[in-house]
Design a protein around this motif. Structure first.
Motif, PDB file in Angstrom:
ATOM      1  N   PHE A 113     162.575  -7.144 -14.278  1.00  0.00           N
ATOM      2  CA  PHE A 113     162.223  -6.669 -12.941  1.00  0.00           C
ATOM      3  C   PHE A 113     160.814  -7.144 -12.595  1.00  0.00           C
ATOM      4  O   PHE A 113     159.903  -7.057 -13.417  1.00  0.00           O
ATOM      5  N   TYR A 114     160.610  -7.637 -11.378  1.00  0.00           N
ATOM      6  CA  TYR A 114     159.358  -8.293 -11.014  1.00  0.00           C
ATOM      7  C   TYR A 114     158.115  -7.423 -11.195  1.00  0.00           C
ATOM      8  O   TYR A 114     157.048  -7.938 -11.542  1.00  0.00           O
ATOM      9  N   LEU A 115     158.205  -6.122 -10.992  1.00  0.00           N
ATOM     10  CA  LEU A 115     157.032  -5.267 -11.177  1.00  0.00           C
ATOM     11  C   LEU A 115     156.669  -5.120 -12.663  1.00  0.00           C
ATOM     12  O   LEU A 115     155.494  -5.143 -13.026  1.00  0.00           O
ATOM     13  N   LEU A 116     157.658  -5.002 -13.522  1.00  0.00           N
ATOM     14  CA  LEU A 116     157.391  -4.952 -14.966  1.00  0.00           C
ATOM     15  C   LEU A 116     156.844  -6.285 -15.456  1.00  0.00           C
ATOM     16  O   LEU A 116     155.913  -6.325 -16.271  1.00  0.00           O
ATOM     17  N   ALA A 117     157.409  -7.364 -14.948  1.00  0.00           N
ATOM     18  CA  ALA A 117     156.935  -8.697 -15.315  1.00  0.00           C
ATOM     19  C   ALA A 117     155.496  -8.898 -14.860  1.00  0.00           C
ATOM     20  O   ALA A 117     154.674  -9.488 -15.572  1.00  0.00           O
ATOM     21  N   ASN A 118     155.162  -8.402 -13.681  1.00  0.00           N
ATOM     22  CA  ASN A 118     153.797  -8.527 -13.179  1.00  0.00           C
ATOM     23  C   ASN A 118     152.820  -7.730 -14.038  1.00  0.00           C
ATOM     24  O   ASN A 118     151.713  -8.192 -14.320  1.00  0.00           O
ATOM     25  N   ALA A 119     153.217  -6.549 -14.471  1.00  0.00           N
ATOM     26  CA  ALA A 119     152.350  -5.745 -15.343  1.00  0.00           C
ATOM     27  C   ALA A 119     152.054  -6.501 -16.645  1.00  0.00           C
ATOM     28  O   ALA A 119     150.906  -6.545 -17.105  1.00  0.00           O
ATOM     29  N   ALA A 120     153.072  -7.115 -17.223  1.00  0.00           N
ATOM     30  CA  ALA A 120     152.880  -7.904 -18.444  1.00  0.00           C
ATOM     31  C   ALA A 120     151.968  -9.099 -18.169  1.00  0.00           C
ATOM     32  O   ALA A 120     151.079  -9.410 -18.977  1.00  0.00           O
ATOM     33  N   ALA A 121     152.146  -9.746 -17.044  1.00  0.00           N
ATOM     34  CA  ALA A 121     151.325 -10.902 -16.692  1.00  0.00           C
ATOM     35  C   ALA A 121     149.858 -10.508 -16.504  1.00  0.00           C
ATOM     36  O   ALA A 121     148.952 -11.253 -16.894  1.00  0.00           O
ATOM     37  N   ILE A 122     149.620  -9.347 -15.916  1.00  0.00           N
ATOM     38  CA  ILE A 122     148.251  -8.847 -15.740  1.00  0.00           C
ATOM     39  C   ILE A 122     147.602  -8.631 -17.105  1.00  0.00           C
ATOM     40  O   ILE A 122     146.464  -9.044 -17.342  1.00  0.00           O
ATOM     41  N   LEU A 123     148.323  -7.988 -18.008  1.00  0.00           N
ATOM     42  CA  LEU A 123     147.774  -7.716 -19.344  1.00  0.00           C
ATOM     43  C   LEU A 123     147.473  -9.003 -20.107  1.00  0.00           C
ATOM     44  O   LEU A 123     146.418  -9.130 -20.725  1.00  0.00           O
ATOM     45  N   LEU A 124     148.384  -9.943 -20.057  1.00  0.00           N
ATOM     46  CA  LEU A 124     148.221 -11.173 -20.822  1.00  0.00           C
ATOM     47  C   LEU A 124     147.084 -12.045 -20.307  1.00  0.00           C
ATOM     48  O   LEU A 124     146.472 -12.782 -21.075  1.00  0.00           O
ATOM     49  N   SER A 125     146.773 -11.952 -19.028  1.00  0.00           N
ATOM     50  CA  SER A 125     145.685 -12.772 -18.487  1.00  0.00           C
ATOM     51  C   SER A 125     144.357 -12.007 -18.433  1.00  0.00           C
ATOM     52  O   SER A 125     143.329 -12.587 -18.082  1.00  0.00           O
ATOM     53  N   GLY A 126     144.340 -10.743 -18.823  1.00  0.00           N
ATOM     54  CA  GLY A 126     143.143  -9.905 -18.725  1.00  0.00           C
ATOM     55  C   GLY A 126     141.985 -10.317 -19.613  1.00  0.00           C
ATOM     56  O   GLY A 126     140.832 -10.316 -19.172  1.00  0.00           O
ATOM     57  N   ILE A 127     142.247 -10.670 -20.848  1.00  0.00           N
ATOM     58  CA  ILE A 127     141.168 -11.061 -21.759  1.00  0.00           C
ATOM     59  C   ILE A 127     140.520 -12.354 -21.272  1.00  0.00           C
ATOM     60  O   ILE A 127     139.294 -12.483 -21.250  1.00  0.00           O
ATOM     61  N   TYR A 128     141.325 -13.283 -20.847  1.00  0.00           N
ATOM     62  CA  TYR A 128     140.820 -14.542 -20.286  1.00  0.00           C
ATOM     63  C   TYR A 128     139.870 -14.266 -19.127  1.00  0.00           C
ATOM     64  O   TYR A 128     138.771 -14.810 -19.061  1.00  0.00           O
ATOM     65  N   ARG A 129     140.282 -13.383 -18.215  1.00  0.00           N
ATOM     66  CA  ARG A 129     139.451 -13.063 -17.049  1.00  0.00           C
ATOM     67  C   ARG A 129     138.147 -12.387 -17.464  1.00  0.00           C
ATOM     68  O   ARG A 129     137.088 -12.691 -16.924  1.00  0.00           O
ATOM     69  N   TYR A 130     138.199 -11.468 -18.427  1.00  0.00           N
ATOM     70  CA  TYR A 130     136.982 -10.775 -18.852  1.00  0.00           C
ATOM     71  C   TYR A 130     135.970 -11.754 -19.440  1.00  0.00           C
ATOM     72  O   TYR A 130     134.792 -11.735 -19.077  1.00  0.00           O
ATOM     73  N   VAL A 131     136.406 -12.584 -20.361  1.00  0.00           N
ATOM     74  CA  VAL A 131     135.482 -13.499 -21.032  1.00  0.00           C
ATOM     75  C   VAL A 131     134.805 -14.412 -20.013  1.00  0.00           C
ATOM     76  O   VAL A 131     133.580 -14.557 -20.018  1.00  0.00           O
ATOM     77  N   LEU A 132     135.571 -15.011 -19.130  1.00  0.00           N
ATOM     78  CA  LEU A 132     134.972 -15.925 -18.158  1.00  0.00           C
ATOM     79  C   LEU A 132     134.110 -15.195 -17.136  1.00  0.00           C
ATOM     80  O   LEU A 132     133.037 -15.683 -16.765  1.00  0.00           O
ATOM     81  N   ASP A 133     134.543 -14.028 -16.674  1.00  0.00           N
ATOM     82  CA  ASP A 133     133.733 -13.269 -15.713  1.00  0.00           C
ATOM     83  C   ASP A 133     132.412 -12.821 -16.340  1.00  0.00           C
ATOM     84  O   ASP A 133     131.350 -12.949 -15.727  1.00  0.00           O
ATOM     85  N   ALA A 134     132.472 -12.286 -17.541  1.00  0.00           N
ATOM     86  CA  ALA A 134     131.249 -11.807 -18.189  1.00  0.00           C
ATOM     87  C   ALA A 134     130.269 -12.957 -18.402  1.00  0.00           C
ATOM     88  O   ALA A 134     129.065 -12.813 -18.174  1.00  0.00           O
ATOM     89  N   LYS A 135     130.778 -14.102 -18.811  1.00  0.00           N
ATOM     90  CA  LYS A 135     129.905 -15.240 -19.118  1.00  0.00           C
ATOM     91  C   LYS A 135     129.371 -15.915 -17.851  1.00  0.00           C
ATOM     92  O   LYS A 135     128.191 -16.253 -17.787  1.00  0.00           O
ATOM     93  N   TRP A 136     130.224 -16.140 -16.877  1.00  0.00           N
ATOM     94  CA  TRP A 136     129.810 -16.965 -15.740  1.00  0.00           C
ATOM     95  C   TRP A 136     129.420 -16.145 -14.518  1.00  0.00           C
ATOM     96  O   TRP A 136     128.373 -16.387 -13.922  1.00  0.00           O
ATOM     97  N   THR A 137     130.242 -15.176 -14.137  1.00  0.00           N
ATOM     98  CA  THR A 137     129.959 -14.426 -12.904  1.00  0.00           C
ATOM     99  C   THR A 137     128.724 -13.552 -13.066  1.00  0.00           C
ATOM    100  O   THR A 137     127.890 -13.473 -12.172  1.00  0.00           O
ATOM    101  N   TRP A 138     128.597 -12.885 -14.246  1.00  0.00           N
ATOM    102  CA  TRP A 138     127.452 -12.002 -14.461  1.00  0.00           C
ATOM    103  C   TRP A 138     126.481 -12.541 -15.505  1.00  0.00           C
ATOM    104  O   TRP A 138     125.533 -11.871 -15.875  1.00  0.00           O
ATOM    105  N   GLY A 139     126.723 -13.740 -16.006  1.00  0.00           N
ATOM    106  CA  GLY A 139     125.778 -14.408 -16.892  1.00  0.00           C
ATOM    107  C   GLY A 139     125.439 -13.689 -18.180  1.00  0.00           C
ATOM    108  O   GLY A 139     124.301 -13.669 -18.619  1.00  0.00           O
ATOM    109  N   GLN A 140     126.439 -13.103 -18.832  1.00  0.00           N
ATOM    110  CA  GLN A 140     126.171 -12.372 -20.089  1.00  0.00           C
ATOM    111  C   GLN A 140     126.673 -13.131 -21.280  1.00  0.00           C
ATOM    112  O   GLN A 140     127.592 -13.782 -21.347  1.00  0.00           O
TER     113      GLN A 140
END
Length: 140
Positions: A113-140
């Motif tokens: 079901f597309y909503l369950l699939a989207n929840a899984a997709a959010i989780l799987l891409s979350g670590i990637y987003r955190y690492v890049l945001d912390a390093k580049w967007t906020w310079g940490q």
């Protein structure tokens, strides 16, 4: 990497920041899921188009919340606020194909079901987003 991430949620120099990032991510994920449902089931958009719209709206919301709370020690202010918004859109924009690809694969190939699939997709891409945001967007 996952083990280190989970350990840092509990203790370590970035524990508070990671917990806040996860809380903001969980809240905006809920908003994204609601928007996706509204776009698909109420407005009748194709689920991948609805996902693109809901992702972009929550990118902006996530940036505002993370800037004010998660990265309060190094917030982007003034003109830097808008440059940070552009940077986070680049970072999270590069995660969109990952999230959309996972969503598509789970829905089309595994009939999830597309909503369950989207929840899984959010989780799987979350670590990637955190690492890049912390390093580049906020310079940490």
């Amino acid at each position: 990497m996952l083990r280190s991430f989970l350990r840092n949620l509990h203790s370590g120099p970035l524990a508070l920041q990671l917990r806040r990032f996860v809380i903001v991510g969980a809240a905006t994920s809920g908003v994204q899921m609601l928007l996706l449902w509204l776009f698909v089931d109420i407005s009748g958009l194709y689920y991948l188009v609805g996902a693109l719209f809901s992702i972009e709206i929550t990118i902006v919301l996530s940036y505002v919340l993370n800037n004010a709370w998660t990265f309060e020690a190094t917030p982007n202010t003034g003109a830097e606020f808008f440059y940070g918004l552009v940077r986070t859109n680049v970072v999270r924009g590069t995660a969109i194909p990952i999230q959309i690809g996972i969503l598509y694969g789970l829905v089309e190939w595994l009939s999830i079901f597309y909503l369950l699939a989207n929840a899984a997709a959010i989780l799987l891409s979350g670590i990637y987003r955190y690492v890049l945001d912390a390093k580049w967007t906020w310079g940490q």
